[in-house]
Scaffold this motif. Structure first.
Motif, PDB file in Angstrom:
ATOM      1  N   MET A   1       0.829  -1.205   0.000  1.00 42.68           N
ATOM      2  CA  MET A   1       0.000   0.000   0.000  1.00 42.68           C
ATOM      3  C   MET A   1       0.867   1.259   0.000  1.00 42.68           C
ATOM      4  O   MET A   1       0.605   2.222  -0.724  1.00 42.68           O
ATOM      5  CB  MET A   1      -0.928  -0.016   1.213  1.00 42.68           C
ATOM      6  CG  MET A   1      -2.034  -1.063   1.139  1.00 42.68           C
ATOM      7  SD  MET A   1      -3.035  -1.129   2.645  1.00 42.68           S
ATOM      8  CE  MET A   1      -3.768   0.509   2.623  1.00 42.68           C
ATOM      9  N   ALA A   2       1.913   1.268   0.817  1.00 41.46           N
ATOM     10  CA  ALA A   2       2.799   2.435   0.872  1.00 41.46           C
ATOM     11  C   ALA A   2       3.513   2.634  -0.459  1.00 41.46           C
ATOM     12  O   ALA A   2       3.659   3.771  -0.933  1.00 41.46           O
ATOM     13  CB  ALA A   2       3.820   2.272   2.004  1.00 41.46           C
ATOM     14  N   GLY A   3       3.950   1.528  -1.072  1.00 43.95           N
ATOM     15  CA  GLY A   3       4.619   1.623  -2.363  1.00 43.95           C
ATOM     16  C   GLY A   3       3.692   2.132  -3.449  1.00 43.95           C
ATOM     17  O   GLY A   3       4.076   2.981  -4.267  1.00 43.95           O
ATOM     18  N   GLY A   4       2.468   1.639  -3.453  1.00 46.64           N
ATOM     19  CA  GLY A   4       1.494   2.103  -4.430  1.00 46.64           C
ATOM     20  C   GLY A   4       1.172   3.573  -4.248  1.00 46.64           C
ATOM     21  O   GLY A   4       1.002   4.311  -5.222  1.00 46.64           O
ATOM     22  N   PHE A   5       1.101   4.018  -2.997  1.00 46.29           N
ATOM     23  CA  PHE A   5       0.821   5.425  -2.724  1.00 46.29           C
ATOM     24  C   PHE A   5       1.963   6.317  -3.211  1.00 46.29           C
ATOM     25  O   PHE A   5       1.733   7.393  -3.770  1.00 46.29           O
ATOM     26  CB  PHE A   5       0.603   5.634  -1.222  1.00 46.29           C
ATOM     27  CG  PHE A   5       0.342   7.062  -0.842  1.00 46.29           C
ATOM     28  CD1 PHE A   5      -0.841   7.691  -1.198  1.00 46.29           C
ATOM     29  CD2 PHE A   5       1.290   7.788  -0.124  1.00 46.29           C
ATOM     30  CE1 PHE A   5      -1.083   9.016  -0.842  1.00 46.29           C
ATOM     31  CE2 PHE A   5       1.059   9.103   0.226  1.00 46.29           C
ATOM     32  CZ  PHE A   5      -0.129   9.716  -0.133  1.00 46.29           C
ATOM     33  N   ALA A   6       3.211   5.858  -3.015  1.00 47.56           N
ATOM     34  CA  ALA A   6       4.371   6.639  -3.471  1.00 47.56           C
ATOM     35  C   ALA A   6       4.354   6.798  -4.988  1.00 47.56           C
ATOM     36  O   ALA A   6       4.640   7.881  -5.517  1.00 47.56           O
ATOM     37  CB  ALA A   6       5.669   5.958  -3.021  1.00 47.56           C
ATOM     38  N   ILE A   7       4.002   5.722  -5.695  1.00 46.22           N
ATOM     39  CA  ILE A   7       3.942   5.785  -7.157  1.00 46.22           C
ATOM     40  C   ILE A   7       2.796   6.685  -7.599  1.00 46.22           C
ATOM     41  O   ILE A   7       2.947   7.526  -8.503  1.00 46.22           O
ATOM     42  CB  ILE A   7       3.776   4.368  -7.742  1.00 46.22           C
ATOM     43  CG1 ILE A   7       5.030   3.536  -7.455  1.00 46.22           C
ATOM     44  CG2 ILE A   7       3.522   4.431  -9.251  1.00 46.22           C
ATOM     45  CD1 ILE A   7       4.884   2.067  -7.819  1.00 46.22           C
ATOM     46  N   PHE A   8       1.629   6.527  -6.965  1.00 47.88           N
ATOM     47  CA  PHE A   8       0.460   7.343  -7.313  1.00 47.88           C
ATOM     48  C   PHE A   8       0.734   8.827  -7.091  1.00 47.88           C
ATOM     49  O   PHE A   8       0.401   9.672  -7.938  1.00 47.88           O
ATOM     50  CB  PHE A   8      -0.745   6.907  -6.478  1.00 47.88           C
ATOM     51  CG  PHE A   8      -1.911   7.859  -6.545  1.00 47.88           C
ATOM     52  CD1 PHE A   8      -2.737   7.883  -7.662  1.00 47.88           C
ATOM     53  CD2 PHE A   8      -2.156   8.745  -5.508  1.00 47.88           C
ATOM     54  CE1 PHE A   8      -3.806   8.767  -7.737  1.00 47.88           C
ATOM     55  CE2 PHE A   8      -3.219   9.628  -5.574  1.00 47.88           C
ATOM     56  CZ  PHE A   8      -4.046   9.640  -6.691  1.00 47.88           C
ATOM     57  N   LEU A   9       1.348   9.152  -5.955  1.00 47.09           N
ATOM     58  CA  LEU A   9       1.617  10.543  -5.628  1.00 47.09           C
ATOM     59  C   LEU A   9       2.559  11.168  -6.660  1.00 47.09           C
ATOM     60  O   LEU A   9       2.351  12.292  -7.115  1.00 47.09           O
ATOM     61  CB  LEU A   9       2.228  10.638  -4.231  1.00 47.09           C
ATOM     62  CG  LEU A   9       2.176  12.007  -3.561  1.00 47.09           C
ATOM     63  CD1 LEU A   9       0.732  12.379  -3.234  1.00 47.09           C
ATOM     64  CD2 LEU A   9       3.015  12.001  -2.286  1.00 47.09           C
ATOM     65  N   SER A  10       3.590  10.420  -7.055  1.00 44.94           N
ATOM     66  CA  SER A  10       4.538  10.933  -8.047  1.00 44.94           C
ATOM     67  C   SER A  10       3.876  11.071  -9.411  1.00 44.94           C
ATOM     68  O   SER A  10       4.092  12.055 -10.129  1.00 44.94           O
ATOM     69  CB  SER A  10       5.752  10.007  -8.134  1.00 44.94           C
ATOM     70  OG  SER A  10       6.457   9.972  -6.909  1.00 44.94           O
ATOM     71  N   ALA A  11       3.053  10.078  -9.778  1.00 44.08           N
ATOM     72  CA  ALA A  11       2.375  10.132 -11.077  1.00 44.08           C
ATOM     73  C   ALA A  11       1.399  11.298 -11.148  1.00 44.08           C
ATOM     74  O   ALA A  11       1.170  11.872 -12.221  1.00 44.08           O
ATOM     75  CB  ALA A  11       1.644   8.818 -11.333  1.00 44.08           C
ATOM     76  N   SER A  12       0.837  11.677 -10.005  1.00 47.92           N
ATOM     77  CA  SER A  12      -0.105  12.796  -9.977  1.00 47.92           C
ATOM     78  C   SER A  12       0.609  14.146  -9.889  1.00 47.92           C
ATOM     79  O   SER A  12      -0.034  15.201  -9.961  1.00 47.92           O
ATOM     80  CB  SER A  12      -1.066  12.651  -8.787  1.00 47.92           C
ATOM     81  OG  SER A  12      -0.361  12.737  -7.559  1.00 47.92           O
ATOM     82  N   GLY A  13       1.946  14.101  -9.733  1.00 41.32           N
ATOM     83  CA  GLY A  13       2.722  15.340  -9.703  1.00 41.32           C
ATOM     84  C   GLY A  13       2.571  16.131  -8.427  1.00 41.32           C
ATOM     85  O   GLY A  13       2.563  17.363  -8.453  1.00 41.32           O
TER      86      GLY A  13
END
Length: 292
Positions: A1-13
């Motif tokens: 979950m933490a890894g997915g959130f880190a990727i999502f946050l970066s992808a959303s800029g």
């Protein structure tokens, strides 16, 4: 979950709220400097870190569900070693001076869960409980056979991850940038610091965190390659974990245009070595007669 959130946050800029507070700048403000390269550079570390976190989570799930459930001491000590490295790497912030509050809270929440699980699962061990058992029942790694060579390549992948993770973590605590980074950023470390005195410590935090995660995952891959009984599920766990880790690490460089060969080549070579090894051990893990 933490890894997915880190990727999502970066992808959303977006930055985390504490990042914005620490910098005193929004993403758009920083993006107006240097054609947004500094922001993209930060996101590339965070996406890579997110991929590693997902890989760690997958391998933890496999270790808990299969070898640890069966009472294998090597699985317990593998979790212990990775946990010491993973949680211990949080202290790397002492080297760069930025205490990420969300990172700290997440660590404090996960640490008692992890330690309780390790304490309660210790009683499951059926073949002894000494760490020295990691030196026993090691897989026969015969480089003259296709399957033996395949396991050696998977082992080499894990060792390579450990080496790279250690270098990146130390780098994050010291000089932060390598020449290839500054070539991509088209600036110098002093110029980056002049933009905002908190910017370099924040980048260093991301680097050290990614390095610690990579080290943590590498230990697990190496010990699984040495000890795990060949099976369909271990092959799947390694494949899924390795794929998400390498895809994030390689594709994010393509997305941001950070294609300096010397920098990207290790990840690409690591992926090739890993996938070659996984292909070679496929018959061993899927019970294909004559696979050797």
């Amino acid at each position: 979950m933490a890894g997915g959130f880190a990727i999502f946050l970066s992808a959303s800029g977006a930055f985390l709220p504490q990042d914005v507070d620490y910098l005193g700048m929004q993403v758009r403000d920083l993006c107006n400097i240097g054609n947004c390269r500094t922001v993209h550079f930060m996101f590339h570390d965070r996406v890579s870190f997110g991929g590693v976190l997902i890989a760690i989570g997958l391998l933890y799930l496999w270790l808990a569900e299969f070898p640890l459930r069966e009472g294998k001491a090597w699985a317990w000590w593998t979790l212990f070693a990775s946990g010491v490295i993973g949680f211990g790497s949080f202290l790397a912030y002492l080297g760069y001076g930025y205490l990420d509050t969300w990172h700290g809270v997440a660590t404090l929440l996960l640490l008692p869960i992890f330690t309780t699980g390790m304490w309660k699962s210790f009683s499951l061990l059926k073949d002894g409980n000494s760490w020295k058992l990691l030196m026993r029942d090691i897989r026969s790694l015969n480089f003259k056979s296709r399957i033996g060579l395949g396991w050696i390549l998977v082992l080499f992948t894990g060792l390579g991850m450990m080496g790279a993770g250690t270098v990146i973590m130390v780098l994050g605590m010291t000089s932060v940038f390598v020449p290839e980074d500054l070539l991509y950023l088209q600036t110098t470390a002093s110029q980056i610091a002049s933009i905002n005195p908190h910017l370099v410590p924040l980048i260093a935090h991301d680097r050290a965190g990614f390095g610690g995660g990579l080290d943590c995952a590498g230990v697990m891959v190496a010990l699984i390659a040495l000890h795990a009984k060949p099976s369909r599920h271990v092959w799947q766990a390694l494949l899924f974990a390795g794929t998400i880790g390498f895809v994030c690490a390689i594709c994010v460089h393509i997305c941001i245009g950070y294609l300096v060969p010397v920098h990207v080549a290790p990840a690409i070579m690591g992926a090739i070595i890993f996938l070659t090894g996984m292909t070679m051990i496929y018959p061993d893990c899927h019970g294909i007669v004559g696979g050797r």
